[in-house]
Design a protein around this motif. Structure first.
Motif, PDB file in Angstrom:
ATOM      1  N   GLY A 435       3.446   0.628   4.013  1.00  0.00           N
ATOM      2  CA  GLY A 435       2.244  -0.182   4.073  1.00  0.00           C
ATOM      3  C   GLY A 435       2.330  -1.335   3.095  1.00  0.00           C
ATOM      4  O   GLY A 435       3.311  -1.464   2.343  1.00  0.00           O
ATOM      5  N   ARG A 436       1.319  -2.204   3.116  1.00  0.00           N
ATOM      6  CA  ARG A 436       1.246  -3.235   2.078  1.00  0.00           C
ATOM      7  C   ARG A 436       1.350  -2.574   0.699  1.00  0.00           C
ATOM      8  O   ARG A 436       1.984  -3.089  -0.206  1.00  0.00           O
ATOM      9  CB  ARG A 436      -0.061  -4.003   2.206  1.00  0.00           C
ATOM     10  N   HIS A 437       0.702  -1.408   0.588  1.00  0.00           N
ATOM     11  CA  HIS A 437       0.899  -0.538  -0.568  1.00  0.00           C
ATOM     12  C   HIS A 437       1.363   0.810  -0.039  1.00  0.00           C
ATOM     13  O   HIS A 437       0.738   1.396   0.838  1.00  0.00           O
ATOM     14  CB  HIS A 437      -0.396  -0.400  -1.371  1.00  0.00           C
ATOM     15  N   ARG A 438       2.486   1.290  -0.551  1.00  0.00           N
ATOM     16  CA  ARG A 438       3.109   2.508  -0.058  1.00  0.00           C
ATOM     17  C   ARG A 438       2.384   3.740  -0.590  1.00  0.00           C
ATOM     18  O   ARG A 438       1.874   3.756  -1.706  1.00  0.00           O
ATOM     19  CB  ARG A 438       4.576   2.590  -0.488  1.00  0.00           C
ATOM     20  N   GLY A 439       2.403   4.791   0.235  1.00  0.00           N
ATOM     21  CA  GLY A 439       1.926   6.078  -0.238  1.00  0.00           C
ATOM     22  C   GLY A 439       2.898   6.681  -1.229  1.00  0.00           C
ATOM     23  O   GLY A 439       4.098   6.391  -1.214  1.00  0.00           O
ATOM     24  N   GLY A 440       2.396   7.517  -2.114  1.00  0.00           N
ATOM     25  CA  GLY A 440       3.258   8.195  -3.075  1.00  0.00           C
ATOM     26  C   GLY A 440       4.162   9.212  -2.386  1.00  0.00           C
ATOM     27  O   GLY A 440       3.849   9.738  -1.322  1.00  0.00           O
ATOM     28  N   ASP A 441       5.302   9.476  -3.001  1.00  0.00           N
ATOM     29  CA  ASP A 441       6.253  10.450  -2.465  1.00  0.00           C
ATOM     30  C   ASP A 441       5.879  11.866  -2.893  1.00  0.00           C
ATOM     31  O   ASP A 441       5.303  12.089  -3.967  1.00  0.00           O
ATOM     32  CB  ASP A 441       7.668  10.148  -2.957  1.00  0.00           C
ATOM     33  N   GLY A 442       6.245  12.827  -2.052  1.00  0.00           N
ATOM     34  CA  GLY A 442       6.108  14.233  -2.406  1.00  0.00           C
ATOM     35  C   GLY A 442       7.233  14.661  -3.332  1.00  0.00           C
ATOM     36  O   GLY A 442       7.934  13.836  -3.926  1.00  0.00           O
ATOM     37  N   GLY A 471      -4.039   0.001   8.741  1.00  0.00           N
ATOM     38  CA  GLY A 471      -2.740  -0.341   9.304  1.00  0.00           C
ATOM     39  C   GLY A 471      -1.567   0.277   8.580  1.00  0.00           C
ATOM     40  O   GLY A 471      -0.419   0.057   8.974  1.00  0.00           O
ATOM     41  N   GLY A 472      -1.824   1.043   7.534  1.00  0.00           N
ATOM     42  CA  GLY A 472      -0.746   1.721   6.820  1.00  0.00           C
ATOM     43  C   GLY A 472      -0.221   2.911   7.602  1.00  0.00           C
ATOM     44  O   GLY A 472      -0.936   3.526   8.397  1.00  0.00           O
ATOM     45  N   ALA A 473       1.050   3.253   7.379  1.00  0.00           N
ATOM     46  CA  ALA A 473       1.684   4.358   8.092  1.00  0.00           C
ATOM     47  C   ALA A 473       1.330   5.687   7.428  1.00  0.00           C
ATOM     48  O   ALA A 473       1.053   5.749   6.229  1.00  0.00           O
ATOM     49  CB  ALA A 473       3.200   4.174   8.103  1.00  0.00           C
ATOM     50  N   PRO A 474       1.336   6.770   8.205  1.00  0.00           N
ATOM     51  CA  PRO A 474       1.081   8.085   7.611  1.00  0.00           C
ATOM     52  C   PRO A 474       2.224   8.517   6.700  1.00  0.00           C
ATOM     53  O   PRO A 474       3.359   8.033   6.820  1.00  0.00           O
ATOM     54  CB  PRO A 474       0.962   9.011   8.822  1.00  0.00           C
ATOM     55  N   GLY A 475       1.916   9.422   5.780  1.00  0.00           N
ATOM     56  CA  GLY A 475       2.973  10.035   4.979  1.00  0.00           C
ATOM     57  C   GLY A 475       3.720  11.074   5.793  1.00  0.00           C
ATOM     58  O   GLY A 475       3.259  11.523   6.846  1.00  0.00           O
ATOM     59  N   ILE A 507      10.573  24.110  -0.932  1.00  0.00           N
ATOM     60  CA  ILE A 507       9.383  23.420  -0.438  1.00  0.00           C
ATOM     61  C   ILE A 507       9.586  21.917  -0.596  1.00  0.00           C
ATOM     62  O   ILE A 507       9.968  21.446  -1.672  1.00  0.00           O
ATOM     63  CB  ILE A 507       8.118  23.853  -1.207  1.00  0.00           C
ATOM     64  N   GLU A 508       9.330  21.195   0.482  1.00  0.00           N
ATOM     65  CA  GLU A 508       9.316  19.729   0.449  1.00  0.00           C
ATOM     66  C   GLU A 508       7.885  19.312   0.754  1.00  0.00           C
ATOM     67  O   GLU A 508       7.386  19.508   1.875  1.00  0.00           O
ATOM     68  CB  GLU A 508      10.298  19.162   1.475  1.00  0.00           C
ATOM     69  N   THR A 509       7.173  18.758  -0.219  1.00  0.00           N
ATOM     70  CA  THR A 509       5.742  18.518  -0.070  1.00  0.00           C
ATOM     71  C   THR A 509       5.473  17.173   0.609  1.00  0.00           C
ATOM     72  O   THR A 509       6.305  16.260   0.585  1.00  0.00           O
ATOM     73  CB  THR A 509       5.030  18.586  -1.425  1.00  0.00           C
ATOM     74  N   PRO A 510       4.302  17.019   1.233  1.00  0.00           N
ATOM     75  CA  PRO A 510       4.008  15.798   1.992  1.00  0.00           C
ATOM     76  C   PRO A 510       3.874  14.569   1.093  1.00  0.00           C
ATOM     77  O   PRO A 510       3.528  14.661  -0.092  1.00  0.00           O
ATOM     78  CB  PRO A 510       2.667  16.118   2.667  1.00  0.00           C
ATOM     79  N   GLY A 511       4.112  13.415   1.689  1.00  0.00           N
ATOM     80  CA  GLY A 511       3.839  12.142   1.027  1.00  0.00           C
ATOM     81  C   GLY A 511       2.438  11.656   1.364  1.00  0.00           C
ATOM     82  O   GLY A 511       1.799  12.145   2.296  1.00  0.00           O
ATOM     83  N   GLY A 512       1.948  10.698   0.603  1.00  0.00           N
ATOM     84  CA  GLY A 512       0.639  10.114   0.866  1.00  0.00           C
ATOM     85  C   GLY A 512       0.710   9.011   1.907  1.00  0.00           C
ATOM     86  O   GLY A 512       1.775   8.436   2.175  1.00  0.00           O
ATOM     87  N   GLY A 513      -0.418   8.708   2.528  1.00  0.00           N
ATOM     88  CA  GLY A 513      -0.476   7.649   3.512  1.00  0.00           C
ATOM     89  C   GLY A 513      -0.399   6.262   2.885  1.00  0.00           C
ATOM     90  O   GLY A 513      -0.748   6.073   1.714  1.00  0.00           O
ATOM     91  N   GLY A 514       0.086   5.292   3.658  1.00  0.00           N
ATOM     92  CA  GLY A 514       0.144   3.906   3.193  1.00  0.00           C
ATOM     93  C   GLY A 514      -1.177   3.190   3.457  1.00  0.00           C
ATOM     94  O   GLY A 514      -1.991   3.616   4.279  1.00  0.00           O
ATOM     95  N   TRP A 515      -1.376   2.064   2.761  1.00  0.00           N
ATOM     96  CA  TRP A 515      -2.600   1.272   2.940  1.00  0.00           C
ATOM     97  C   TRP A 515      -2.213  -0.162   3.321  1.00  0.00           C
ATOM     98  O   TRP A 515      -1.444  -0.822   2.629  1.00  0.00           O
ATOM     99  CB  TRP A 515      -3.425   1.250   1.662  1.00  0.00           C
ATOM    100  N   GLY A 516      -2.754  -0.634   4.437  1.00  0.00           N
ATOM    101  CA  GLY A 516      -2.472  -1.989   4.899  1.00  0.00           C
ATOM    102  C   GLY A 516      -1.179  -2.058   5.700  1.00  0.00           C
ATOM    103  O   GLY A 516      -0.284  -1.230   5.523  1.00  0.00           O
ATOM    104  N   PRO A 517      -1.044  -3.032   6.590  1.00  0.00           N
ATOM    105  CA  PRO A 517       0.166  -3.140   7.407  1.00  0.00           C
ATOM    106  C   PRO A 517       1.380  -3.462   6.541  1.00  0.00           C
ATOM    107  O   PRO A 517       1.303  -4.254   5.605  1.00  0.00           O
ATOM    108  CB  PRO A 517      -0.158  -4.297   8.364  1.00  0.00           C
ATOM    109  N   PRO A 518       2.539  -2.838   6.851  1.00  0.00           N
ATOM    110  CA  PRO A 518       3.755  -3.149   6.086  1.00  0.00           C
ATOM    111  C   PRO A 518       4.136  -4.612   6.234  1.00  0.00           C
ATOM    112  O   PRO A 518       3.867  -5.241   7.260  1.00  0.00           O
ATOM    113  CB  PRO A 518       4.812  -2.232   6.709  1.00  0.00           C
ATOM    114  N   ALA A 519       4.750  -5.147   5.203  1.00  0.00           N
ATOM    115  CA  ALA A 519       5.217  -6.543   5.268  1.00  0.00           C
ATOM    116  C   ALA A 519       6.297  -6.649   6.332  1.00  0.00           C
ATOM    117  O   ALA A 519       7.128  -5.756   6.474  1.00  0.00           O
ATOM    118  CB  ALA A 519       5.773  -6.953   3.911  1.00  0.00           C
TER     119      ALA A 519
END
Length: 519
Positions: A435-442, A471-475, A507-519
């Motif tokens: 996303g314009r701002h990426r979600g955090g990693d698990g 418009g951000g992508a899911p984690g 265990i591989e934990t989920p990432g967070g969702g992105g915010w805004g459309p990716p560049a």
């Protein structure tokens, strides 16, 4: 009340709750208390209203007032030195491992209020070590404790102690952690009595009322800045571990002037598995979201809830009726309630709401006989993941989010306390949504068993990804893996099984969702 004096009282009371937590951590017996800090402390008025809290666990704190109310109803004539213990989710608790201890505070024979501590005990009996099983009814989850006096006029109630310790796998840990809770409560009682001696009983009671009113005014002011209307949102839990159907939580958020109605009536009925949440958990989630939405430094107390009307339908996932299994409702369903509330609020004030965080606590319990001691052990942990990106920043990686606020168990402490070895511990690069701002990693955590053990996973967001916003992508969803003799077996999000020495749990934990459309 003079605003400077009010602010002084606010910080004095919050400092008492924080000091209670410090005592609990320093005297706690189990790694779950002294390392992970899975506990919460708070202060209450004589009517049972939350007046101050420490910065502890949101899912604990929002439900604690109902525990205090249950104690007041069970024992209307409490005396100095009494301490009431309970964990019954249908009488003010959340789930059975969370033991709540409530102590009255008397000043010159007058009831000033209460102090309370809630701590997650790593085992409280039941069908699986760690007391977080894939259960179908609450009786399988452990010992149910209605309000009982653990201490009476400063003296232990031996029958209660003996009954409790006879029904758990790790009695020494339970005894030590309960004594730590008693020490924390005693510190809170003493500090409130000292405040009353310094400022006077009437002045302290006036401060309680003024702080509650102040928080209410701030919440009403916030609501008035939002547009009137009704907004809907829904999101689902993967499954309940018994069937494969998704479980939907639905909210209708209505804002009208300086009030809000949060209506969960259209949520799915309670399920066969343990993902049912009692109403106290739903209240906790609503309190957390709207308290966070204030966005600036305000008192954290029951005044924040006064302008909010919370509607639930009995017999649903968010207001379960006995004998429903509830072990996972506290840890998993609470997270999805937050996701649903934030999804509704994103339609109201999108510039202030983050994308979905990992949406799970990734509960892992491992238990069995420790060959070093010949005694039972029970390891419990919730694992961090990715935080959702915000309108102005990337999400944080490998962090506990929303309804949990614990630390991890350090590798050194884990390997010292249990017959386990951590073979891999790292951030799960690239798991956050674009996303314009990426979600955090698990994160990735892999543990080798040094002795046979029963393993239970109670995890979410393995099938449904955390959503992005604007418009951000899911984690990325999480993954659970069982590695036996170098054979990697993908596992369901909720399962209990017997593993052997040398097996590895990953265990591989989920990432967070992105915010805004990716560049």
């Amino acid at each position: 009340m003079d605003p400077v004096r009010l602010e002084i009282f606010r910080h004095l009371l919050a400092a008492i709750a924080e000091e209670m937590g410090a005592v609990l951590r320093r005297t706690g017996f189990s790694p779950n208390i002294k390392e992970r800090r899975d506990y919460s402390c708070a202060l209450f008025t004589s009517d049972g209203e939350l007046v101050a809290q420490a910065a502890h666990i949101p899912v604990h704190l929002g439900a604690l007032p109902l525990s205090v109310q249950a104690c007041r109803e069970a024992f209307p004539e409490l005396k100095p030195g009494d301490a009431v213990l309970l964990n019954d989710p249908f009488r003010g608790g959340t789930h059975l491992p969370d033991l709540t201890l409530v102590s009255p505070v008397f000043v010159e024979g007058n009831l000033l209020g209460f102090v309370a501590s809630r701590a997650h005990h790593a085992d409280i009996g039941g069908m699986a070590p760690g007391s977080m099983p894939l259960s179908r009814e609450i009786f399988q989850e452990g010992l149910i404790i209605p309000p009982v006096k653990l201490m009476e006029r400063g003296r232990p109630n031996p029958a209660v102690w003996e009954l409790l310790l006879a029904n758990v796998r790790t009695p020494d840990e339970r005894r030590g952690d309960l004594r730590a809770q008693l020490a924390a409560n005693e510190r809170g009682v003493r500090r409130l009595q000292e405040l009353a001696a310094t400022y006077g009983l009437e002045a302290l009671q006036a401060a309680f009322s003024a702080l509650l009113d102040y928080a209410e005014r701030l919440m009403r002011t916030l609501l008035q800045t939002l547009p009137d209307g009704t907004w809907h949102f829904e999101d689902a839990l993967d499954d309940d571990g018994i069937g494969e159907e998704s479980l939907w939580i639905r909210v209708a958020l209505t804002i009208a002037g300086d009030t809000a109605t949060i209506d969960f009536s259209e949520t799915d009925p309670q399920c066969a598995g343990s993902l049912n949440a009692v109403r106290a958990i739903t209240v906790s989630a609503v309190y957390y979201v709207f308290r966070a939405l204030l966005g600036y430094d305000v008192p954290a107390n029951a005044g924040c809830l006064r302008p909010l009307r919370i509607v639930t339908r009995p017999g649903t996932l968010v207001d379960a009726r006995p004998p429903a299994a509830v072990a996972g409702g506290n840890v998993e369903t609470s997270q999805r309630i937050v996701d649903v509330l934030l999804g509704a609020l994103a339609q109201v004030c999108s510039d202030r709401i983050p994308a979905a965080s990992q949406g799970t606590m990734n509960n892992l319990t491992i238990g069995g006989l420790d060959p070093r001691t010949g005694r039972y052990y029970a390891y419990y942990e919730t694992l961090a993941g990715g935080a959702g990106a915000t309108p102005d920043a990337d999400g944080t990686s490998a962090v506990h989010t929303h309804m949990t606020n614990t630390l991890n168990t350090p590798v050194e402490a884990l390997e010292y306390a249990y017959p386990l070895r951590v073979t891999h511990y790292a951030i799960r690069d690239g798991s956050g949504g674009a996303g314009r701002h990426r979600g955090g990693d698990g994160l990735i955590r892999e543990i080798e068993l040094l002795a046979p053990a029963q393993v239970t996973w109670l995890t979410e967001r393995r099938r449904r990804a955390p959503y992005g916003l604007a418009g951000g992508a899911p984690g990325q969803p999480g993954r659970n893996l069982w590695i036996r003799r170098d054979e990697v077996r993908p596992m369901p999000g909720k399962i209990s099984f017997q593993a052997e020495a040398g097996d590895r749990i990953r265990i591989e934990t989920p990432g967070g969702g992105g915010w805004g459309p990716p560049a």
